[in-house]
Scaffold this motif. Structure first.
Motif, PDB file in Angstrom:
ATOM      1  N   ALA A   1      45.154  24.919  50.813  1.00 40.35           N
ATOM      2  CA  ALA A   1      43.896  25.600  50.474  1.00 40.35           C
ATOM      3  C   ALA A   1      44.078  27.116  50.578  1.00 40.35           C
ATOM      4  N   ASP A   2      44.732  27.564  51.644  1.00 44.94           N
ATOM      5  CA  ASP A   2      44.986  29.003  51.829  1.00 44.94           C
ATOM      6  C   ASP A   2      45.806  29.556  50.668  1.00 44.94           C
ATOM      7  N   ALA A   3      46.813  28.776  50.278  1.00 45.11           N
ATOM      8  CA  ALA A   3      47.702  29.239  49.198  1.00 45.11           C
ATOM      9  C   ALA A   3      46.925  29.369  47.886  1.00 45.11           C
ATOM     10  N   LEU A   4      46.056  28.429  47.607  1.00 47.55           N
ATOM     11  CA  LEU A   4      45.278  28.490  46.358  1.00 47.55           C
ATOM     12  C   LEU A   4      44.359  29.708  46.362  1.00 47.55           C
ATOM     13  N   LEU A   5      43.705  29.909  47.483  1.00 43.44           N
ATOM     14  CA  LEU A   5      42.776  31.044  47.577  1.00 43.44           C
ATOM     15  C   LEU A   5      43.534  32.369  47.477  1.00 43.44           C
ATOM     16  N   ARG A   6      44.653  32.447  48.187  1.00 41.41           N
ATOM     17  CA  ARG A   6      45.460  33.673  48.160  1.00 41.41           C
ATOM     18  C   ARG A   6      45.932  33.994  46.738  1.00 41.41           C
ATOM     19  N   GLU A   7      46.424  32.976  46.050  1.00 41.14           N
ATOM     20  CA  GLU A   7      46.935  33.208  44.687  1.00 41.14           C
ATOM     21  C   GLU A   7      45.829  33.717  43.764  1.00 41.14           C
TER      22      GLU A   7
ATOM     23  N   ARG B   1      29.480  30.837  38.798  1.00 43.40           N
ATOM     24  CA  ARG B   1      30.534  29.853  39.059  1.00 43.40           C
ATOM     25  C   ARG B   1      31.893  30.549  39.204  1.00 43.40           C
ATOM     26  N   ASP B   2      31.868  31.738  39.767  1.00 43.66           N
ATOM     27  CA  ASP B   2      33.109  32.481  40.023  1.00 43.66           C
ATOM     28  C   ASP B   2      34.086  31.568  40.784  1.00 43.66           C
ATOM     29  N   PRO B   3      35.281  31.343  40.229  1.00 43.76           N
ATOM     30  CA  PRO B   3      36.192  30.366  40.849  1.00 43.76           C
ATOM     31  C   PRO B   3      36.611  30.726  42.275  1.00 43.76           C
ATOM     32  N   ILE B   4      36.679  32.017  42.561  1.00 46.06           N
ATOM     33  CA  ILE B   4      37.113  32.422  43.909  1.00 46.06           C
ATOM     34  C   ILE B   4      35.962  32.218  44.901  1.00 46.06           C
ATOM     35  N   ALA B   5      34.770  32.669  44.504  1.00 44.54           N
ATOM     36  CA  ALA B   5      33.605  32.508  45.382  1.00 44.54           C
ATOM     37  C   ALA B   5      33.320  31.017  45.620  1.00 44.54           C
ATOM     38  N   LEU B   6      33.430  30.227  44.561  1.00 45.75           N
ATOM     39  CA  LEU B   6      33.166  28.782  44.696  1.00 45.75           C
ATOM     40  C   LEU B   6      34.125  28.139  45.687  1.00 45.75           C
ATOM     41  N   PHE B   7      35.401  28.495  45.535  1.00 46.10           N
ATOM     42  CA  PHE B   7      36.411  27.854  46.375  1.00 46.10           C
ATOM     43  C   PHE B   7      36.291  28.320  47.824  1.00 46.10           C
ATOM     44  N   SER B   8      36.042  29.621  48.039  1.00 45.66           N
ATOM     45  CA  SER B   8      35.954  30.040  49.439  1.00 45.66           C
ATOM     46  C   SER B   8      34.701  29.472  50.093  1.00 45.66           C
ATOM     47  N   ALA B   9      33.607  29.354  49.327  1.00 46.25           N
ATOM     48  CA  ALA B   9      32.392  28.744  49.908  1.00 46.25           C
ATOM     49  C   ALA B   9      32.675  27.284  50.306  1.00 46.25           C
ATOM     50  N   ARG B  10      33.444  26.628  49.463  1.00 44.37           N
ATOM     51  CA  ARG B  10      33.770  25.227  49.745  1.00 44.37           C
ATOM     52  C   ARG B  10      34.621  25.110  51.021  1.00 44.37           C
ATOM     53  N   LEU B  11      35.583  26.015  51.140  1.00 42.02           N
ATOM     54  CA  LEU B  11      36.451  25.975  52.331  1.00 42.02           C
ATOM     55  C   LEU B  11      35.667  26.338  53.588  1.00 42.02           C
TER      56      LEU B  11
ATOM     57  N   GLY C   1      34.823  24.062  56.957  1.00 43.52           N
ATOM     58  CA  GLY C   1      35.239  24.555  58.268  1.00 43.52           C
ATOM     59  C   GLY C   1      36.704  24.938  58.345  1.00 43.52           C
ATOM     60  N   ILE C   2      37.348  25.152  57.182  1.00 43.68           N
ATOM     61  CA  ILE C   2      38.765  25.545  57.265  1.00 43.68           C
ATOM     62  C   ILE C   2      38.995  26.994  56.832  1.00 43.68           C
ATOM     63  N   LEU C   3      37.889  27.743  56.670  1.00 49.25           N
ATOM     64  CA  LEU C   3      38.035  29.175  56.372  1.00 49.25           C
ATOM     65  C   LEU C   3      36.904  29.910  57.072  1.00 49.25           C
ATOM     66  N   THR C   4      37.281  30.914  57.852  1.00 50.47           N
ATOM     67  CA  THR C   4      36.251  31.710  58.540  1.00 50.47           C
ATOM     68  C   THR C   4      36.176  33.074  57.861  1.00 50.47           C
TER      69      THR C   4
ATOM     70  N   MET D   1      36.829  26.268  36.235  1.00 54.64           N
ATOM     71  CA  MET D   1      36.333  27.175  37.280  1.00 54.64           C
ATOM     72  C   MET D   1      36.590  26.574  38.667  1.00 54.64           C
ATOM     73  N   ASP D   2      37.113  25.354  38.679  1.00 54.39           N
ATOM     74  CA  ASP D   2      37.345  24.633  39.933  1.00 54.39           C
ATOM     75  C   ASP D   2      38.856  24.434  40.096  1.00 54.39           C
ATOM     76  N   VAL D   3      39.446  25.211  40.991  1.00 49.60           N
ATOM     77  CA  VAL D   3      40.910  25.217  41.118  1.00 49.60           C
ATOM     78  C   VAL D   3      41.457  23.832  41.481  1.00 49.60           C
TER      79      VAL D   3
END
Ligand SMILES: Cc1ncc(C[n+]2csc(CCOP(=O)(O)OP(=O)(O)O)c2C)c(N)n1
Ligand SMILES: [Mg+2]
Length: 320
Positions: A6-12, A261-271, A275-278, A206-208
């Motif tokens: 998950a971290d790697a996807l968000l970072r990329e 539906r910004d793909p980055i905002a969507l994914f970080s909200a999901r994480l 509970g795996i991203l603070t 829009m969904d990685v």
């Protein structure tokens, strides 16, 4: 979901976003010239799809290829230097934004001609077959390319010869100012594969995670040797087509709706919800990506210009 992945996807995705925001700024300062097609809004496509590829696989992309190049692992400094026209750029400063290339990473362009990458991908797949190499060639192209003869010729031959090509259509609904439904009698792109007896699929671009899953399924099928697959990834570009585009062909409301539906905002909200991203994780990720981009700009600024004596090297001219 596995936290490291998950971290790697968000970072990329963040690397691509921040790299391009910086590129836009440098363009307005006149440091980067020529064309500049930003991928902002579409990051989940390149990042999700790249997860399904191995270093042995080939990648062919369009002129909107900063995302694919970064996700493929070409160093940000080599890409920034390329846009500056410096000799330490990935194409020695001769290609610019639209012509990133890196043979070692099997990244075969960067193609400025709409649809131009498709026959190249089919040729690469044919070469892999003739050399008995297990390699998938992933070919990214836009919705505008399906109007080109090359699209149909390429799908036809790849299907006929059962070549290992993964056709990845980045459908962002517009080809410059032309909406898909204004140039296609059949705007459901994946259905075009039916004419060639080729399997197809579509996913939310829009969904990685959805992109990764669909690309893994499609790539596995291609790897089995059953021939090519067409995968349509439905996405949207948030910025103008290129640098000079008054965007009269779409409404501000439509753009605003897609930005929800910004793909980055969507994914970080999901994480965050999982509970795996603070907030602290996100801040440290931003800091590390920011540092990488600053370093890339330094590499581009410090890079050498190609010596004038070398300018005719690699230039093809016919004998009169
Ligand atoms: C053969 C060809 N025709 C026209 C152009 C001019 N042109 C550049 S980008 C573009 C739109 C392509 O749209 P699409 O394939 O959907 O990709 P996107 O820009 O949306 O990523 C056009 C028509 C070109 N580069 N090549
Ligand atoms: Mg398009």
């Amino acid at each position: 979901m596995d936290r490291d992945h998950a971290d790697a996807l968000l970072r990329e995705m963040l690397r691509i976003r921040r790299f391009e925001e910086k590129a836009a700024e440098l363009y307005s300062l006149g440091k980067i010239r020529g064309f500049l097609h930003l991928y902002i809004g579409e990051e989940a496509v390149a990042v999700g799809a790249m997860q399904a590829l191995t270093p042995e696989d080939g990648v062919v992309a369009t002129y909107r290829e900063h995302g694919q190049a970064l996700a493929r692992g070409i160093p940000a400094g080599a890409l920034m230097a390329e846009m500056y026209g410096k000799a330490n750029g990935c194409s020695r400063g001769r290609g610019g934004s639209m012509h990133f290339f890196d043979v070692a990473r099997r990244f075969y362009g960067g193609h400025a001609i709409v649809g131009g990458g498709l026959p190249v991908a089919v040729g690469l797949a044919l070469a892999a077959r003739l050399q008995s190499r297990a390699q998938v060639t992933a070919c990214f192209f836009g919705d505008g390319a399906v109007a080109e003869g090359e699209f149909h010729e390429s799908l036809n031959l790849a299907a006929l010869w059962k070549l290992p090509v993964l056709f990845l259509c980045e459908n962002n609904l517009y080809a410059m100012g032309t909406a898909l439904a204004r140039h296609q009698s059949q705007p459901d792109i994946r259905r075009k594969a039916d004419a060639y007896g080729m399997p197809s699929d579509a996913a939310d671009g829009m969904d990685v995670v959805a992109v990764e899953e669909a690309t893994r399924r499609a790539a596995e099928r291609v790897r089995r040797g059953d021939g090519p697959v067409l995968l349509e990834l439905r996405t949207y570009r948030f910025r103008a087509h290129s640098t000079a585009d008054p965007e009269l062909y779409r409404s501000k409301e439509e753009v605003a709706e897609w930005k929800q539906r910004d793909p980055i905002a969507l994914f970080s909200a999901r994480l965050q919800a999982m509970g795996i991203l603070t907030d602290a994780d996100q801040a440290s990720l931003e800091a590390s990506v920011g540092g990488e981009i600053d370093e890339a700009v330094r590499a581009a600024e410090a890079g050498p210009w190609e010596p004038v004596e070398d300018l005719t090297r690699d230039v093809y001219t016919g004998t009169p």
